[in-house]
Design a protein around this motif. Sequence first.
Motif, PDB file in Angstrom:
ATOM      1  N   GLY A  74      -9.414  -8.395   1.217  1.00  0.00           N
ATOM      2  CA  GLY A  74      -8.491  -8.402   0.083  1.00  0.00           C
ATOM      3  C   GLY A  74      -9.215  -8.240  -1.238  1.00  0.00           C
ATOM      4  O   GLY A  74      -8.746  -7.514  -2.134  1.00  0.00           O
ATOM      5  N   THR A  75     -10.363  -8.885  -1.371  1.00  0.00           N
ATOM      6  CA  THR A  75     -11.147  -8.756  -2.600  1.00  0.00           C
ATOM      7  C   THR A  75     -11.641  -7.324  -2.776  1.00  0.00           C
ATOM      8  O   THR A  75     -11.585  -6.755  -3.880  1.00  0.00           O
ATOM      9  N   VAL A  76     -12.134  -6.740  -1.698  1.00  0.00           N
ATOM     10  CA  VAL A  76     -12.587  -5.342  -1.757  1.00  0.00           C
ATOM     11  C   VAL A  76     -11.435  -4.429  -2.175  1.00  0.00           C
ATOM     12  O   VAL A  76     -11.601  -3.531  -3.018  1.00  0.00           O
ATOM     13  N   GLN A  77     -10.251  -4.666  -1.621  1.00  0.00           N
ATOM     14  CA  GLN A  77      -9.111  -3.820  -1.948  1.00  0.00           C
ATOM     15  C   GLN A  77      -8.700  -3.970  -3.408  1.00  0.00           C
ATOM     16  O   GLN A  77      -8.364  -2.990  -4.080  1.00  0.00           O
ATOM     17  N   ILE A  78      -8.751  -5.216  -3.917  1.00  0.00           N
ATOM     18  CA  ILE A  78      -8.403  -5.437  -5.320  1.00  0.00           C
ATOM     19  C   ILE A  78      -9.402  -4.716  -6.233  1.00  0.00           C
ATOM     20  O   ILE A  78      -9.024  -4.058  -7.208  1.00  0.00           O
ATOM     21  N   LEU A  79     -10.678  -4.851  -5.913  1.00  0.00           N
ATOM     22  CA  LEU A  79     -11.697  -4.187  -6.720  1.00  0.00           C
ATOM     23  C   LEU A  79     -11.558  -2.666  -6.649  1.00  0.00           C
ATOM     24  O   LEU A  79     -11.759  -1.956  -7.646  1.00  0.00           O
ATOM     25  N   TRP A  80     -11.212  -2.182  -5.467  1.00  0.00           N
ATOM     26  CA  TRP A  80     -11.004  -0.734  -5.313  1.00  0.00           C
ATOM     27  C   TRP A  80      -9.821  -0.270  -6.160  1.00  0.00           C
ATOM     28  O   TRP A  80      -9.906   0.737  -6.865  1.00  0.00           O
ATOM     29  N   ALA A  81      -8.715  -1.040  -6.087  1.00  0.00           N
ATOM     30  CA  ALA A  81      -7.517  -0.667  -6.847  1.00  0.00           C
ATOM     31  C   ALA A  81      -7.781  -0.728  -8.348  1.00  0.00           C
ATOM     32  O   ALA A  81      -7.231   0.065  -9.122  1.00  0.00           O
ATOM     33  N   ALA A  82      -8.636  -1.685  -8.776  1.00  0.00           N
ATOM     34  CA  ALA A  82      -8.958  -1.805 -10.202  1.00  0.00           C
ATOM     35  C   ALA A  82     -10.055  -0.840 -10.621  1.00  0.00           C
ATOM     36  O   ALA A  82     -10.502  -0.859 -11.766  1.00  0.00           O
ATOM     37  N   PHE A 140       0.856  -1.183   0.000  1.00  0.00           N
ATOM     38  CA  PHE A 140       0.000   0.000   0.000  1.00  0.00           C
ATOM     39  C   PHE A 140       0.894   1.236   0.000  1.00  0.00           C
ATOM     40  O   PHE A 140       1.255   1.751   1.069  1.00  0.00           O
ATOM     41  N   PRO A 141       1.293   1.707  -1.179  1.00  0.00           N
ATOM     42  CA  PRO A 141       2.280   2.801  -1.239  1.00  0.00           C
ATOM     43  C   PRO A 141       1.762   4.132  -0.718  1.00  0.00           C
ATOM     44  O   PRO A 141       2.550   4.978  -0.300  1.00  0.00           O
ATOM     45  N   SER A 142       0.460   4.316  -0.724  1.00  0.00           N
ATOM     46  CA  SER A 142      -0.066   5.605  -0.291  1.00  0.00           C
ATOM     47  C   SER A 142       0.123   5.789   1.212  1.00  0.00           C
ATOM     48  O   SER A 142      -0.024   4.853   1.993  1.00  0.00           O
ATOM     49  N   SER A 143       0.441   6.998   1.613  1.00  0.00           N
ATOM     50  CA  SER A 143       0.581   7.285   3.043  1.00  0.00           C
ATOM     51  C   SER A 143      -0.775   7.408   3.719  1.00  0.00           C
ATOM     52  O   SER A 143      -0.875   7.304   4.941  1.00  0.00           O
ATOM     53  N   ARG A 144      -1.833   7.642   2.924  1.00  0.00           N
ATOM     54  CA  ARG A 144      -3.194   7.726   3.464  1.00  0.00           C
ATOM     55  C   ARG A 144      -3.922   6.430   3.125  1.00  0.00           C
ATOM     56  O   ARG A 144      -4.248   6.165   1.969  1.00  0.00           O
ATOM     57  N   LEU A 145      -4.157   5.628   4.129  1.00  0.00           N
ATOM     58  CA  LEU A 145      -4.755   4.313   3.932  1.00  0.00           C
ATOM     59  C   LEU A 145      -6.272   4.406   3.999  1.00  0.00           C
ATOM     60  O   LEU A 145      -6.817   5.174   4.798  1.00  0.00           O
ATOM     61  N   ASN A 146      -6.932   3.599   3.154  1.00  0.00           N
ATOM     62  CA  ASN A 146      -8.387   3.534   3.261  1.00  0.00           C
ATOM     63  C   ASN A 146      -8.782   2.520   4.333  1.00  0.00           C
ATOM     64  O   ASN A 146      -7.935   1.846   4.931  1.00  0.00           O
ATOM     65  N   ALA A 147     -10.071   2.387   4.567  1.00  0.00           N
ATOM     66  CA  ALA A 147     -10.542   1.531   5.661  1.00  0.00           C
ATOM     67  C   ALA A 147     -10.156   0.075   5.439  1.00  0.00           C
ATOM     68  O   ALA A 147      -9.779  -0.640   6.381  1.00  0.00           O
ATOM     69  N   ALA A 148     -10.267  -0.407   4.181  1.00  0.00           N
ATOM     70  CA  ALA A 148      -9.923  -1.805   3.897  1.00  0.00           C
ATOM     71  C   ALA A 148      -8.448  -2.065   4.152  1.00  0.00           C
ATOM     72  O   ALA A 148      -8.068  -3.114   4.693  1.00  0.00           O
ATOM     73  N   GLU A 149      -7.595  -1.131   3.773  1.00  0.00           N
ATOM     74  CA  GLU A 149      -6.154  -1.309   3.979  1.00  0.00           C
ATOM     75  C   GLU A 149      -5.808  -1.333   5.463  1.00  0.00           C
ATOM     76  O   GLU A 149      -4.979  -2.136   5.907  1.00  0.00           O
ATOM     77  N   ILE A 150      -6.436  -0.455   6.240  1.00  0.00           N
ATOM     78  CA  ILE A 150      -6.179  -0.449   7.682  1.00  0.00           C
ATOM     79  C   ILE A 150      -6.617  -1.773   8.300  1.00  0.00           C
ATOM     80  O   ILE A 150      -5.903  -2.371   9.111  1.00  0.00           O
ATOM     81  N   ALA A 151      -7.784  -2.251   7.893  1.00  0.00           N
ATOM     82  CA  ALA A 151      -8.269  -3.521   8.425  1.00  0.00           C
ATOM     83  C   ALA A 151      -7.351  -4.669   8.034  1.00  0.00           C
ATOM     84  O   ALA A 151      -7.074  -5.574   8.841  1.00  0.00           O
ATOM     85  N   LEU A 152      -6.855  -4.665   6.800  1.00  0.00           N
ATOM     86  CA  LEU A 152      -5.930  -5.717   6.363  1.00  0.00           C
ATOM     87  C   LEU A 152      -4.643  -5.702   7.190  1.00  0.00           C
ATOM     88  O   LEU A 152      -4.109  -6.756   7.541  1.00  0.00           O
ATOM     89  N   LEU A 153      -4.152  -4.500   7.503  1.00  0.00           N
ATOM     90  CA  LEU A 153      -2.921  -4.394   8.294  1.00  0.00           C
ATOM     91  C   LEU A 153      -3.130  -4.834   9.743  1.00  0.00           C
ATOM     92  O   LEU A 153      -2.161  -5.143  10.439  1.00  0.00           O
ATOM     93  N   VAL A 154      -4.380  -4.877  10.197  1.00  0.00           N
ATOM     94  CA  VAL A 154      -4.674  -5.395  11.533  1.00  0.00           C
ATOM     95  C   VAL A 154      -4.841  -6.911  11.505  1.00  0.00           C
ATOM     96  O   VAL A 154      -4.326  -7.629  12.369  1.00  0.00           O
ATOM     97  N   VAL A 155      -5.530  -7.406  10.490  1.00  0.00           N
ATOM     98  CA  VAL A 155      -5.844  -8.835  10.417  1.00  0.00           C
ATOM     99  C   VAL A 155      -4.634  -9.657  10.014  1.00  0.00           C
ATOM    100  O   VAL A 155      -4.396 -10.751  10.565  1.00  0.00           O
ATOM    101  N   PHE A 156      -3.849  -9.166   9.054  1.00  0.00           N
ATOM    102  CA  PHE A 156      -2.738  -9.945   8.510  1.00  0.00           C
ATOM    103  C   PHE A 156      -1.738 -10.420   9.570  1.00  0.00           C
ATOM    104  O   PHE A 156      -1.387 -11.603   9.602  1.00  0.00           O
ATOM    105  N   PRO A 157      -1.255  -9.564  10.479  1.00  0.00           N
ATOM    106  CA  PRO A 157      -0.295 -10.049  11.476  1.00  0.00           C
ATOM    107  C   PRO A 157      -0.885 -11.079  12.433  1.00  0.00           C
ATOM    108  O   PRO A 157      -0.160 -11.942  12.938  1.00  0.00           O
ATOM    109  N   VAL A 158      -2.185 -11.018  12.690  1.00  0.00           N
ATOM    110  CA  VAL A 158      -2.810 -12.031  13.549  1.00  0.00           C
ATOM    111  C   VAL A 158      -2.697 -13.399  12.895  1.00  0.00           C
ATOM    112  O   VAL A 158      -2.316 -14.405  13.527  1.00  0.00           O
TER     113      VAL A 158
END
Length: 612
Positions: free
Chosen positions: A393-401, A43-61
């Motif tokens: 992850g699916t939401v983020q892919i669709l958002w990015a596309a 996620f290169p952007s310094s401003r993360l959207n809600a899906a990206e923040i949630a992914l960064l919380v879930v992934f390390p768990v």
Amino acid sequence: MPRSEPPPSRRVVSPGTVFVRVALALLVTATTGAALLEFRELFPSSRLNAAEIALLVVFPVLIAWLAANFWIAALGAASLLRRRIAERGGPPPGDAETVGRRLVVLMPIYNEDTDRVFAGLRAMVRSLDAEARLAGFHLFVLSDTRDPVLGRREELACSDLIRAVGGESRIFYRRRARNTGRKAGNIQDFCERWGGHYDYMLVLDADSLMDGATVLRMADRMDADPRLGLLQTWPRSVRARSLFGRLQQFATSVQGQPIAEGLAVLMGDTCTYWGHNAMIRVRAFAASCGLPVLPGSPPIGGEILSHDFVEAALLVADGWKVKIMSDRAGSFEEPPPSLIASAVRDRRWAQGNLQHLQLVAAQGLAGMSRYHFLMGVMAYLASPIWLLFLVLGTVQILWAADVLHAFDVLRPIPFVIPRSADLRILIGLPLILLLLPRAFGMALILADRDLRRGHGGVLCLTVGTLLEIVVTTLVAPVMMLLHSRFVAEILAGRSSGWGPQRRDGDGEPFGQVLRVHAVHTLVGIAAALAVAFVSLEALAWLAPIVVGLTLAVPVSWLSGRESAGQWLHRLGLFRVPEEADPPAVVAAVDRELGEGAWAAAPVCEEAARLAG
């Protein structure tokens, strides 16, 4: 033999165990931290959207969960290799004192297959009787069966057992009028009525088998350490006939020992209890293991379902040692025969494990007991967390596309394939953490000539492992949805109840399989069509999930068929040493039931000889 005094309540952890625990914590933290840093680069952007923040919380768990299991297996493999080198001289001889008169064997049953239960007991009693130092042991069949007709069959079968093995005055049958507390209450009731006559009790399940040599070895270990309150064996799966049962049997034989050994090394004297195939010091259990009734109503409150974890934690809290014996000893159980039978069992276990969330912060428990509670909870919470991760992850892919912003939704949107560095963290690392424990087990088997032959040789072991990975990959998304549903039902207040387990049989009727998995199939088809509309490349990355869900009905139905298991056996696949050279106690059960072993597998015989 004079009975020892209870141990001091103060727990002493050896420096070696402290070092292992600190090292494991650092390794898990480092693995998770490195993965999270690389994941953040997606996620290169310094401003993360809600899906990206949630992914960064879930992934390390999720990565921490996988990393902990991986490093435990690695620790176990290293310890087993070291032990093999150190124990080439063989085990030390046991004490010459007779221990049988201080031992009682407990078989709690509840609406079980009477023929199978008592065939196993006949085999076990004869194996224990063959050990002179176990002379005089007692056996109690503790029935909670509600059906009076089935209860009468149990009484007659027990009478036949007594006549067959000369068990007058040492084999007893008791059927409770009220099954308060389920299995835990059954054993508690025994301890209150008759426990004072014995030093040790060997607790079994309806499908348990143990041989006399192993039981004697366990009793010697209990005698040698007055502070040892519970000794848990690693039960190996045997007598599986269906495809699913044989797959579970093979996977346990290949991967199970490094994990059991890793837990033994990590937890030291504060290990856990799996509810059966374990020897327990009766006085310790009676004094320490009264189970609390959890606040609130079922399914989270009320009587504790997964009592074994809690009983181990209570023993440790009172200063008793709880250990795991991870050797390939004569301790056996039978796997569930189908995916659906396994899911039914998991439903009750999920409820019991989620109850432990109320106990994690309970006063007086050891840190490793709390850790084991959390690991048990994660065994089921991991599925809804994985599901959440996939959805995000699916939401983020669709958002990015830019799919979520498109007005022309009927026009396919090009999918940008992730860079190789992205795939390394998204796919590569989880795969490594999941697959390497299999490699540890395979390496230990390949290094042992007898185990290598027992698994069919190098070729059959390798092909069997690859096939097990394929089938497990197909089943995994189905189990993810099932476990997610179980967790949702439990949190919504729906209790599982207490029903008997199905331990054998030739699978479920096709109609029942269709009813159970219809929703999984529909989800798989819908997901495949939706993702394919966006991009065929995207569908390729999600193929293991959508294929597993779409094929849920045929895979589940086929998994329970004995004919499919027999066909693989003839090919020499999913073989285990207990099939090539059945232990005496296992072979005795087959003789009692009139079930001869399958014919030897011809395809890989030559490969096995060459491998030897």
